[in-house]
Motif scaffolding. Structure first.
Motif, mmCIF file in Angstrom:
data_model
loop_
_atom_site.group_PDB
_atom_site.id
_atom_site.type_symbol
_atom_site.label_atom_id
_atom_site.label_comp_id
_atom_site.label_asym_id
_atom_site.label_seq_id
_atom_site.Cartn_x
_atom_site.Cartn_y
_atom_site.Cartn_z
ATOM 1 N N TYR A 67 0.861 -1.200 0.000
ATOM 2 C CA TYR A 67 0.000 0.000 0.000
ATOM 3 C C TYR A 67 0.893 1.244 0.000
ATOM 4 N N PHE A 69 0.215 4.549 0.556
ATOM 5 C CA PHE A 69 -0.036 5.759 1.352
ATOM 6 C C PHE A 69 0.478 5.595 2.788
ATOM 7 N N ILE A 103 -9.190 1.851 13.839
ATOM 8 C CA ILE A 103 -9.471 1.122 12.587
ATOM 9 C C ILE A 103 -8.714 1.835 11.466
ATOM 10 N N ASN A 106 -2.679 2.512 9.925
ATOM 11 C CA ASN A 106 -1.604 2.857 8.999
ATOM 12 C C ASN A 106 -0.241 2.779 9.687
ATOM 13 N N GLU A 125 -5.113 -2.950 10.901
ATOM 14 C CA GLU A 125 -4.573 -2.392 9.658
ATOM 15 C C GLU A 125 -4.284 -3.520 8.668
ATOM 16 N N VAL A 130 2.465 -0.939 5.865
ATOM 17 C CA VAL A 130 2.328 0.243 6.724
ATOM 18 C C VAL A 130 2.162 -0.192 8.192
ATOM 19 N N GLU A 215 -10.959 4.291 -3.506
ATOM 20 C CA GLU A 215 -11.000 4.002 -2.068
ATOM 21 C C GLU A 215 -12.187 4.686 -1.383
HETATM 22 N N1 SAM Z 1 -5.800 6.641 9.356
HETATM 23 C C1 SAM Z 1 -4.712 7.001 8.485
HETATM 24 C C2 SAM Z 1 -4.740 8.455 8.125
HETATM 25 O O1 SAM Z 1 -5.754 9.129 8.316
HETATM 26 O O2 SAM Z 1 -3.719 8.945 7.625
HETATM 27 C C3 SAM Z 1 -4.687 6.140 7.216
HETATM 28 C C4 SAM Z 1 -5.712 6.458 6.171
HETATM 29 S S1 SAM Z 1 -5.497 5.516 4.695
HETATM 30 C C5 SAM Z 1 -6.143 6.605 3.521
HETATM 31 C C6 SAM Z 1 -6.712 4.255 4.817
HETATM 32 C C7 SAM Z 1 -6.237 3.068 5.648
HETATM 33 O O3 SAM Z 1 -7.360 2.228 5.964
HETATM 34 C C8 SAM Z 1 -5.232 2.209 4.929
HETATM 35 O O4 SAM Z 1 -4.072 2.110 5.708
HETATM 36 C C9 SAM Z 1 -5.979 0.884 4.711
HETATM 37 O O5 SAM Z 1 -5.127 -0.229 4.698
HETATM 38 C C10 SAM Z 1 -6.957 0.882 5.886
HETATM 39 N N2 SAM Z 1 -8.203 0.073 5.733
HETATM 40 C C11 SAM Z 1 -8.946 -0.112 4.618
HETATM 41 N N3 SAM Z 1 -10.017 -0.904 4.889
HETATM 42 C C12 SAM Z 1 -9.948 -1.207 6.211
HETATM 43 C C13 SAM Z 1 -10.749 -1.996 7.094
HETATM 44 N N4 SAM Z 1 -11.851 -2.635 6.705
HETATM 45 N N5 SAM Z 1 -10.357 -2.099 8.386
HETATM 46 C C14 SAM Z 1 -9.241 -1.470 8.833
HETATM 47 N N6 SAM Z 1 -8.450 -0.707 8.038
HETATM 48 C C15 SAM Z 1 -8.796 -0.577 6.745
#
Ligand code: SAM
Ligand code: TMP
Length: 405
Positions: A67, A69, A103, A106, A125, A130, A215
Motif C-alpha cells: 500500500y 499511502f 481502525i 496505517n 490495519e 504500513v 478508495e
Molecule cells: N488513518 C490514516 C490516516 O488518516 O492517515 C490512514 C488512512 S489511509 C487513507 C486508509 C487506511 O485504511 C489504509 O491504511 C488501509 O489499509 C486501511 N483500511 C482499509 N479498509 C480497512 C478496514 N476494513 N479495516 C481497517 N483498516 C482498513
C-alpha cells in the motif's frame, strides 16, 4: 437503477468519471502491462442521503502488502493526530486501564500518542507494509480488515473499548453495516466511536471532485451518518469540522441514549438541509463545475506547453489519479510528479503514466510551473517552497477553480 449500500433504495448516478485505475497503484513499467480499471460513477440516495460509488474494486486490490499511502509524510498531519489523540484522552479520561482501538491505523500516526502516554491500544490495519512501520514504534497491530466478526474476537480476547477511532478509513468501507455492528459489540457502555473523513458539504461547495476515487466509496454528511447510526441502535452525538484533506468532519457516535446530542449536530443537520444536501438537485450542478475546471486546466496546460514552459507536478496523491485520468493529463502536458514517499518514486502514476520522481530532485528540475496535486497540504508545502518558487516560478491549483499563483 442501483441499490443503495446503506438502505437498499434505488438511485441513479449524478457523475460518470469513466474508467479509472486503482488510485494508489503507482507502478513499474512491467506492472502497467496488467493495469486494472473499473467504471467510476457516483450517485446520491435520496432516502438515506448517502453519496456513494456505484462500483468499487475488491478491497484486496487496494489494501495489501504494498500500500502506497504512508500517513506520516506530512508534519501537519503528525501534529493533527497528536491533538486528536489528546482530545480523546481528555474526553474519555483515559488511563492505563482503558482500551483504545483504531481502525486503519496505517503507520501508527495516531496510536503512537497513546503508546507514549502508556494507554493500552490496538491498531487494525490490513496493509501489512504500513502496519509494520507502526509495529516498529511499539504499537500492537492486527493485520486484518475490521468488521463485525473481528470486533467480536477483539472484545473477547482483549476488553471492550473506551474509544474506537478512525480517520480517512470509514469512507473506504462498503460493508458499513458490519462496521456499525462491530462498533456496537466492541464499544463499552460509555464508549465513543470517533471518526473523521472528507466532508460531503465541502466537496460539493468547493467542487473538490478529486476526493472521489476507488478508495472513497462514500462521502458522508451528518444526515447520512445519523441515518446509519440509528439503524444500529447507535447515535450521532457530536460533529466537529476539520481543515484536513481539504475539509473533513469528525463524527462522534455513542450507544443510543448513553450521551447527550450536542447542539452542533442539530445545527449541522439544519444547515445541510438548507443547502440541499438531502435533495437530488444539489448534485446536478456539480458535474458542470467539474467540467469547467477540466476545460480551464487543460487549456492552461496546453498553452503553457505551446509557449515552451516546463510544467511539473507536486505530490503523487491518490486524488490526482482522478484528475489526470478524467482530464486526460499525460506526460506531454505534465512532465513528472515529485513526491517524498519512497514506494511511489521511480514508478508511473496510475492510468496517466506520468513518471514519479524523488522529491530530492524537484528543485534541480528548474520548473516554470508546478501543478499542486497535494492541494490539501498547500499551506505546509507553499511555506516550505516559498524561497525556491520566488517570483519566477508559479503554482497551479484547481480547487475550487483553476488559479495561477
Ligand atoms: N488513518 C490514516 C490516516 O488518516 O492517515 C490512514 C488512512 S489511509 C487513507 C486508509 C487506511 O485504511 C489504509 O491504511 C488501509 O489499509 C486501511 N483500511 C482499509 N479498509 C480497512 C478496514 N476494513 N479495516 C481497517 N483498516 C482498513
Ligand atoms: P494525501 O493528499 O493523500 O495526504 O497525499 C499527499 C502526498 O503528497 C503523499 O504522497 C506525500 C506527498 N507530499 C510531498 O511529496 N511533500 C510534502 O511536503 C507533503 C506534505 C506531501
Amino acid at each position: 437503477m442501483n441499490k443503495c449500500l446503506i438502505c437498499n433504495n434505488n438511485f441513479n448516478p449524478f457523475v460518470d468519471f469513466g474508467n479509472m485505475p486503482i488510485a494508489n497503484a503507482f507502478s513499474t513499467k512491467k506492472e502497467l502491462e496488467n493495469e486494472y480499471f473499473f467504471s467510476m460513477k457516483v450517485g446520491f440516495c435520496e432516502n438515506c442521503n448517502m453519496v456513494q460509488l456505484l462500483e468499487q474494486p475488491d478491497r484486496e486490490k487496494m489494501f495489501h502488502d504494498n500500500y502506497a499511502f504512508f500517513s506520516s509524510t506530512s508534519n501537519y498531519m503528525i501534529s493533527h493526530f497528536q491533538k486528536f489523540a489528546n482530545s480523546v484522552t481528555k474526553l474519555q479520561s483515559l488511563d492505563q486501564k482503558s482500551f483504545v482501538v483504531e481502525i486503519g491505523s496505517n503507520d501508527g500516526i495516531m496510536l503512537q500518542n497513546f503508546v507514549s502516554d502508556k494507554i493500552p491500544c490496538l491498531g487494525i490495519e490490513p496493509s501489512k507494509n504500513v502496519a509494520d512501520v507502526a509495529r516498529k514504534k511499539g504499537i500492537e497491530v492486527i493485520t486484518d480488515f475490521f468488521d463485525e466478526s473481528l470486533a467480536a474476537r477483539i472484545s473477547k480476547n482483549y476488553q471492550k473499548a473506551d474509544a474506537i477511532l478512525s480517520a480517512n478509513v470509514m469512507c473506504h468501507i462498503p460493508y458499513m453495516h458490519s462496521i456499525y455492528e462491530g462498533v456496537k459489540t466492541l464499544l463499552n457502555n460509555e464508549g465513543v466511536f470517533i471518526f473523521e473523513d472528507p466532508y460531503l458539504g465541502e466537496v460539493i461547495e468547493k467542487t473538490s471532485f478529486d476526493q472521489i476515487y476507488d478508495e472513497h466509496v462514500f462521502l458522508f454528511s451528518a444526515l447520512s451518518i445519523s441515518y446509519i447510526a440509528n439503524m444500529h441502535d447507535l447515535e450521532l452525538i457530536h460533529v466537529e469540522h476539520q481543515i484536513t484533506h481539504g475539509g473533513s468532519m469528525r463524527f462522534t457516535i455513542a450507544h443510543k441514549g448513553a450521551k447527550n446530542i450536542s447542539q452542533d449536530v442539530i445545527d449541522l443537520i439544519k444547515r445541510e438541509k438548507e443547502i440541499g444536501l438531502d435533495k437530488n438537485h444539489a448534485y446536478l450542478n456539480f458535474t458542470d463545475s467539474v467540467n469547467k475546471i477540466k476545460n480551464d486546466l487543460i487549456e492552461l496546460l496546453k498553452n503553457l506547453k505551446k509557449n515552451g514552459k516546463k510544467v511539473v507536478a507536486y505530490g503523487a496523491t491518490s486524488k490526482s489519479t482522478t484528475v489526470t485520468n478524467y482530464f486526460g493529463i499525460t506526460p506531454d502536458l505534465v512532465e513528472c510528479i515529485y513526491d517524498t514517499t519512497p514506494i511511489k518514486q521511480n514508478k508511473y502514476s496510475p492510468g496517466a503514466h506520468i513518471p514519479v520522481l524523488p522529491y530530492d530532485q524537484f528543485r534541480d528540475s528548474n520548473p516554470d510551473y508546478v501543478l499542486l496535486f497535494a492541494w490539501n497540504h498547500s499551506e505546509e508545502i507553499m511555506k516550505k517552497e516559498i524561497d525556491f518558487m520566488g517570483d519566477q516560478r508559479h503554482w497551479i491549483t484547481y480547487i475550487p477553480n483553476v488559479k495561477v499563483i
